[in-house]
Structure formats: structure tokens, C-alpha cells
Write a protein that holds these residues in place. Structure first.
Motif, PDB file in Angstrom:
ATOM      1  N   GLU A   5      -6.200  45.109  61.762  1.00 46.91           N
ATOM      2  CA  GLU A   5      -4.879  44.889  62.358  1.00 46.91           C
ATOM      3  C   GLU A   5      -4.128  43.777  61.619  1.00 46.91           C
ATOM      4  O   GLU A   5      -2.943  43.912  61.311  1.00 46.91           O
ATOM      5  CB  GLU A   5      -5.014  44.515  63.826  1.00 46.91           C
ATOM      6  CG  GLU A   5      -5.534  45.623  64.710  1.00 46.91           C
ATOM      7  CD  GLU A   5      -5.774  45.115  66.115  1.00 46.91           C
ATOM      8  OE1 GLU A   5      -4.784  44.871  66.834  1.00 46.91           O
ATOM      9  OE2 GLU A   5      -6.954  44.968  66.485  1.00 46.91           O
ATOM     10  N   VAL A   6      -4.827  42.673  61.362  1.00 45.92           N
ATOM     11  CA  VAL A   6      -4.214  41.558  60.643  1.00 45.92           C
ATOM     12  C   VAL A   6      -3.823  41.997  59.234  1.00 45.92           C
ATOM     13  O   VAL A   6      -2.721  41.717  58.762  1.00 45.92           O
ATOM     14  CB  VAL A   6      -5.161  40.335  60.603  1.00 45.92           C
ATOM     15  CG1 VAL A   6      -4.588  39.233  59.723  1.00 45.92           C
ATOM     16  CG2 VAL A   6      -5.427  39.827  62.007  1.00 45.92           C
ATOM     17  N   GLN A   7      -4.700  42.724  58.572  1.00 41.44           N
ATOM     18  CA  GLN A   7      -4.439  43.205  57.224  1.00 41.44           C
ATOM     19  C   GLN A   7      -3.174  44.069  57.189  1.00 41.44           C
ATOM     20  O   GLN A   7      -2.330  43.908  56.311  1.00 41.44           O
ATOM     21  CB  GLN A   7      -5.637  44.001  56.722  1.00 41.44           C
ATOM     22  CG  GLN A   7      -5.545  44.402  55.271  1.00 41.44           C
ATOM     23  CD  GLN A   7      -6.775  45.163  54.819  1.00 41.44           C
ATOM     24  OE1 GLN A   7      -7.292  46.013  55.557  1.00 41.44           O
ATOM     25  NE2 GLN A   7      -7.251  44.860  53.626  1.00 41.44           N
ATOM     26  N   GLU A   8      -3.025  44.960  58.148  1.00 42.95           N
ATOM     27  CA  GLU A   8      -1.843  45.832  58.197  1.00 42.95           C
ATOM     28  C   GLU A   8      -0.570  45.035  58.479  1.00 42.95           C
ATOM     29  O   GLU A   8       0.472  45.286  57.872  1.00 42.95           O
ATOM     30  CB  GLU A   8      -2.031  46.915  59.257  1.00 42.95           C
ATOM     31  CG  GLU A   8      -3.067  47.957  58.883  1.00 42.95           C
ATOM     32  CD  GLU A   8      -2.699  48.744  57.638  1.00 42.95           C
ATOM     33  OE1 GLU A   8      -1.515  49.058  57.437  1.00 42.95           O
ATOM     34  OE2 GLU A   8      -3.616  49.040  56.842  1.00 42.95           O
ATOM     35  N   ARG A   9      -0.635  44.082  59.392  1.00 43.99           N
ATOM     36  CA  ARG A   9       0.546  43.273  59.718  1.00 43.99           C
ATOM     37  C   ARG A   9       1.007  42.464  58.514  1.00 43.99           C
ATOM     38  O   ARG A   9       2.217  42.329  58.269  1.00 43.99           O
ATOM     39  CB  ARG A   9       0.249  42.347  60.889  1.00 43.99           C
ATOM     40  CG  ARG A   9       0.153  43.109  62.206  1.00 43.99           C
ATOM     41  CD  ARG A   9      -0.171  42.220  63.354  1.00 43.99           C
ATOM     42  NE  ARG A   9       0.944  41.342  63.677  1.00 43.99           N
ATOM     43  CZ  ARG A   9       0.946  40.499  64.690  1.00 43.99           C
ATOM     44  NH1 ARG A   9      -0.106  40.405  65.478  1.00 43.99           N
ATOM     45  NH2 ARG A   9       1.990  39.733  64.925  1.00 43.99           N
ATOM     46  N   LEU A  10       0.056  41.939  57.745  1.00 45.60           N
ATOM     47  CA  LEU A  10       0.430  41.158  56.568  1.00 45.60           C
ATOM     48  C   LEU A  10       0.926  42.047  55.431  1.00 45.60           C
ATOM     49  O   LEU A  10       1.841  41.670  54.702  1.00 45.60           O
ATOM     50  CB  LEU A  10      -0.749  40.291  56.109  1.00 45.60           C
ATOM     51  CG  LEU A  10      -1.147  39.168  57.068  1.00 45.60           C
ATOM     52  CD1 LEU A  10      -2.343  38.404  56.522  1.00 45.60           C
ATOM     53  CD2 LEU A  10       0.021  38.230  57.327  1.00 45.60           C
ATOM     54  N   ARG A  11       0.354  43.212  55.303  1.00 48.61           N
ATOM     55  CA  ARG A  11       0.779  44.134  54.243  1.00 48.61           C
ATOM     56  C   ARG A  11       2.264  44.482  54.386  1.00 48.61           C
ATOM     57  O   ARG A  11       2.991  44.574  53.398  1.00 48.61           O
ATOM     58  CB  ARG A  11      -0.063  45.404  54.283  1.00 48.61           C
ATOM     59  CG  ARG A  11       0.290  46.367  53.150  1.00 48.61           C
ATOM     60  CD  ARG A  11      -0.601  47.577  53.148  1.00 48.61           C
ATOM     61  NE  ARG A  11      -1.970  47.161  52.855  1.00 48.61           N
ATOM     62  CZ  ARG A  11      -3.038  47.792  53.321  1.00 48.61           C
ATOM     63  NH1 ARG A  11      -2.924  48.841  54.093  1.00 48.61           N
ATOM     64  NH2 ARG A  11      -4.239  47.364  53.002  1.00 48.61           N
ATOM     65  N   VAL A  12       2.724  44.635  55.611  1.00 51.42           N
ATOM     66  CA  VAL A  12       4.123  44.971  55.877  1.00 51.42           C
ATOM     67  C   VAL A  12       5.073  43.913  55.322  1.00 51.42           C
ATOM     68  O   VAL A  12       6.171  44.231  54.875  1.00 51.42           O
ATOM     69  CB  VAL A  12       4.342  45.160  57.399  1.00 51.42           C
ATOM     70  CG1 VAL A  12       5.808  45.237  57.752  1.00 51.42           C
ATOM     71  CG2 VAL A  12       3.618  46.392  57.887  1.00 51.42           C
ATOM     72  N   VAL A  13       4.645  42.654  55.314  1.00 51.35           N
ATOM     73  CA  VAL A  13       5.506  41.569  54.824  1.00 51.35           C
ATOM     74  C   VAL A  13       5.174  41.146  53.397  1.00 51.35           C
ATOM     75  O   VAL A  13       5.617  40.104  52.931  1.00 51.35           O
ATOM     76  CB  VAL A  13       5.480  40.353  55.784  1.00 51.35           C
ATOM     77  CG1 VAL A  13       6.066  40.715  57.126  1.00 51.35           C
ATOM     78  CG2 VAL A  13       4.076  39.786  55.929  1.00 51.35           C
ATOM     79  N   GLY A  14       4.365  41.958  52.690  1.00 51.01           N
ATOM     80  CA  GLY A  14       4.105  41.712  51.273  1.00 51.01           C
ATOM     81  C   GLY A  14       2.934  40.797  50.975  1.00 51.01           C
ATOM     82  O   GLY A  14       2.824  40.262  49.879  1.00 51.01           O
ATOM     83  N   ILE A  15       2.049  40.614  51.952  1.00 51.96           N
ATOM     84  CA  ILE A  15       0.878  39.762  51.761  1.00 51.96           C
ATOM     85  C   ILE A  15      -0.369  40.639  51.719  1.00 51.96           C
ATOM     86  O   ILE A  15      -0.563  41.495  52.585  1.00 51.96           O
ATOM     87  CB  ILE A  15       0.749  38.713  52.888  1.00 51.96           C
ATOM     88  CG1 ILE A  15       2.006  37.845  52.967  1.00 51.96           C
ATOM     89  CG2 ILE A  15      -0.495  37.864  52.705  1.00 51.96           C
ATOM     90  CD1 ILE A  15       2.289  36.987  51.753  1.00 51.96           C
ATOM     91  N   VAL A  16      -1.210  40.421  50.737  1.00 44.64           N
ATOM     92  CA  VAL A  16      -2.445  41.183  50.568  1.00 44.64           C
ATOM     93  C   VAL A  16      -3.596  40.360  51.138  1.00 44.64           C
ATOM     94  O   VAL A  16      -3.689  39.162  50.893  1.00 44.64           O
ATOM     95  CB  VAL A  16      -2.702  41.486  49.076  1.00 44.64           C
ATOM     96  CG1 VAL A  16      -3.988  42.251  48.898  1.00 44.64           C
ATOM     97  CG2 VAL A  16      -1.537  42.251  48.491  1.00 44.64           C
TER      98      VAL A  16
END
Length: 67
Positions: A5-16
Motif C-alpha cells: 500500500e505504501v509503495q503504491e501511494r509513493l509511486r503515484v507521486v514519483g517516489i520509488v
């Protein structure tokens, strides 16, 4: 909150986000190793990743491409 969940939320804002040997690594997509942040806490990863995504924390190259 789960890792995915955290990974997906960060991916949306350009963070890997990735995980190795119990350590979570977050960084801007395509950034160098110098800007990486390491933690063992999902909450810290989410909070820091969201802060990194703010315009003032984006790499200068990204900002130049956005104008």
C-alpha cells in the motif's frame, strides 16, 4: 498499513520504494544513490516519501523539465 500500500501511494507521486534485508529504500524515480533515504519503518517511509515529493524537494532536473 502494508508495504504494498505504501509503495503504491509513493509511486503515484514519483517516489520509488524497495526493500532489501529488512531496510526500506525510498528515492525519486531515476535519481542518484545520493538522494536515497533508508528506514525500517513503513510510516517513516510514507511520511518521508510524501515530503520528498513536494516541489521543493524534487531534483532540479525535474523542475527544469516541468517549466
Amino acid at each position: 498499513m502494508k508495504y504494498r500500500e505504501v509503495q503504491e501511494r509513493l509511486r503515484v507521486v514519483g517516489i520509488v520504494m524497495s526493500k532489501s534485508q529488512g531496510r526500506i529504500r525510498i528515492n525519486h524515480f531515476g535519481a542518484t544513490a545520493e538522494t536515497a533515504y533508508f528506514t525500517c519503518c513503513l510510516e517513516d517511509a510514507l511520511k518521508t516519501g510524501q515530503a520528498m515529493a513536494e516541489p521543493s524537494a524534487l531534483p532540479e532536473v525535474w523542475c527544469a523539465e516541468r517549466t
